[in-house]
Design an enzyme around this catalytic site. Structure first.
Site, short mmCIF file in Angstrom:
data_model
loop_
_atom_site.label_atom_id
_atom_site.label_comp_id
_atom_site.label_asym_id
_atom_site.label_seq_id
_atom_site.Cartn_x
_atom_site.Cartn_y
_atom_site.Cartn_z
CG HIS A 235 -3.65 -3.32 3.81
ND1 HIS A 235 -2.47 -2.95 4.40
CD2 HIS A 235 -4.16 -2.20 3.23
CE1 HIS A 235 -2.27 -1.66 4.20
NE2 HIS A 235 -3.28 -1.18 3.50
CB CYS B 81 -0.98 -0.03 1.17
SG CYS B 81 -2.39 1.10 0.94
#
Length: 489
Positions: free
Chosen positions: A431, A328
């Site tokens: 994630h 991310c």
């Protein structure tokens, strides 16, 4: 429907695990139960079934109930972006950025979202177990409180007060907290749970008798210190590393605004991995894999990495054949630059990236919140082809560049992330990518894990086992008859 609120004498008294334990205990008896946290401040969050965002700890409690997490379970989530400001998320969606004073004035309006979510849950479930935040005795935050007694008073529900005996001073914590409450708040405090006790309970019993006599309120029980308990933590990052000989050495920098560090919990448990978190001003140890984690303020944390000497450490690491993975915000940092023209994560401007991948990222309004599944790309390594993976995306940035033609994975039919031409550097927006054991071991094999090493744990099954362990202690250590009476069961 009955609501019970668990509040704590301190921020780390164990409210999250007590609520999870109670939820799991009730769910195992067939009770329709849901968790609720009126307000949470955390950088660890999860994507909900309705496409929103809530605190990761509340999502764990939903798992304890056998439920998919829903935005109503945590109607106000504050994600710090600086020492004095945070992103405000209402019922799962971004409302905007506020500094501390502005939000304090806004809390009366936020209370409307809190009560709407609580009423919605109450219509769907028979019991609600609510979790407070911080301490109800924080005098400076009492005005317009929505996190602790403010909610309990509005919902007219009983409160159990949790104190952590492991840190010492538990009787002062409990009595002092009670003394600082209003008369009506003391009246709705039904009793106490003492958490994290070590030793012979007989030595504690005189203190329990004194506490009950002093306050005229019962102790519902004493929960033991549970060694080896691994559940989703709210904020703190343990920087203690392991040192198994022959294991894969994985290093993660502890960014000032690190987010979703729960991504690494499966690596903590992996028998073939030594996981080390590196804090500020600490040397970067030799490693096989460096992972740049998620960040709530990518440009700020990118500048911090530069100040801490990480670009030089990464270049040296790559020269010696090491692998680098960005997740991310960490993926965004690997590119040529990160731009925030609207000031979504801080100051307006552009920051040069680490220059390790041919990508650029621009922050745009409209946060991506979605659960994803698919397969790892053979660009990562031939051995990863067709390995299933799943997780969730949670980001503002839009990333472009030629490196995306070699994706990290294919998710929901679309390419995700990037892998360098030499296969040493990879990045992804996903994630939770280590939660599935097959995907975890495939990624670690790319990083150099010996294929003969012990396999990754099934992290979801492990979480459920830990929740059952908590519920077992509710059965054996708490006054369950008194709890059932309090819950009108």
């Amino acid at each position: 429907m009955p609501t019970l609120m668990v509040q704590g004498t301190t921020s780390d008294a164990g409210k999250t695990t007590v609520v999870a334990a109670l939820c799991r205990w009730l769910a195992r008896q067939g009770v329709s139960v849901a968790p609720f946290k009126p307000q949470n401040m955390a950088l660890n969050s999860a994507v909900t079934v309705d496409g929103g965002e809530i605190g990761r700890s509340t999502a764990l409690q939903a798992l304890a109930c056998g439920l998919e997490p829903h935005s109503d379970m945590n109607p106000v989530l504050l994600k710090p972006q600086s020492d004095c400001g945070a992103q405000v998320i209402l019922r799962g969606q971004v409302h905007g950025n506020m500094d501390a004073l502005d939000y304090h004035a806004y809390k009366a309006e936020a209370m409307a979202s809190v009560m709407a979510s609580w009423r919605a849950l109450s219509e769907r479930y028979d019991v609600i177990i609510a979790e407070g935040a911080g301490s109800p005795a924080e005098i400076n935050l009492r005005a317009n409180d929505i996190a602790n007694m403010g909610f309990a008073e509005a919902a007219d529900c009983p409160v159990l007060l949790v104190g952590d005996i492991d840190k010492g001073g538990v009787f002062a914590q409990l009595v002092g907290t009670l003394e600082l409450l209003s008369e009506t708040e003391r009246a709705r405090t039904a009793g106490y749970i003492i958490n994290r006790f070590r030793g012979d309970i007989a030595l504690l019993e005189p203190g329990l008798d004194w506490l009950e006599a002093r306050t005229s309120k019962p102790v519902f029980g004493v929960l033991p210190y549970l060694h080896g308990l691994v559940v989703d933590s709210e904020d703190s990052v343990s920087i203690e590393g392991s040192s198994e000989a022959g294991a894969l050495n994985v290093v993660v920098p502890v960014l000032p605004r690190i987010s979703n560090h729960n991504d690494f919990d499966p690596l903590r448990l992996h028998p073939g991995v030594n996981l080390t978190f590196v804090g500020p001003d600490q040397p970067v140890p030799p490693s096989d894999l460096i992972i740049l984690p998620g960040s709530k303020s990518t440009r700020h944390d990118l500048q911090w990495l530069k100040q801490q000497g990480w670009p030089e450490a990464l270049r040296k690491h790559l020269r010696y054949g090491g692998k680098v993975l960005g997740i991310c915000g960490g993926f965004q940092m690997l590119g040529k630059w990160v731009e925030d023209p609207g000031g979504l994560e801080g100051e307006v401007g552009r920051t040069d990236g680490l220059g390790l991948l041919e990508i650029n990222t621009r922050m745009v309004a409209g946060k991506q919140l979605k659960q994803v599944s698919g397969i790892l790309s053979p660009c990562l390594a031939a051995s990863t082809a067709n390995i299933a993976m799943h997780g969730y995306e949670m980001h503002n940035g839009v990333t472009e560049g030629p490196a995306l033609t070699r994706p990290f994975a294919e998710l929901n039919g679309q390419p995700d992330g990037a892998v360098s031409d030499d296969g040493q550097i990879a990045g992804t927006y996903v994630h939770g990518l280590f939660d599935a054991p097959e995907a975890c071991d495939a990624i670690l094999t790319w990083a150099g894990l010996n294929q003969a090493a012990a396999q990754a744990v099934d992290y979801q099954s492990h979480r459920i086992q830990q929740l059952d362990r908590l519920a077992d202690h509710v059965e054996t250590c708490l006054d369950t008859d008194r709890l059932r009476s309090l819950l009108q069961l």
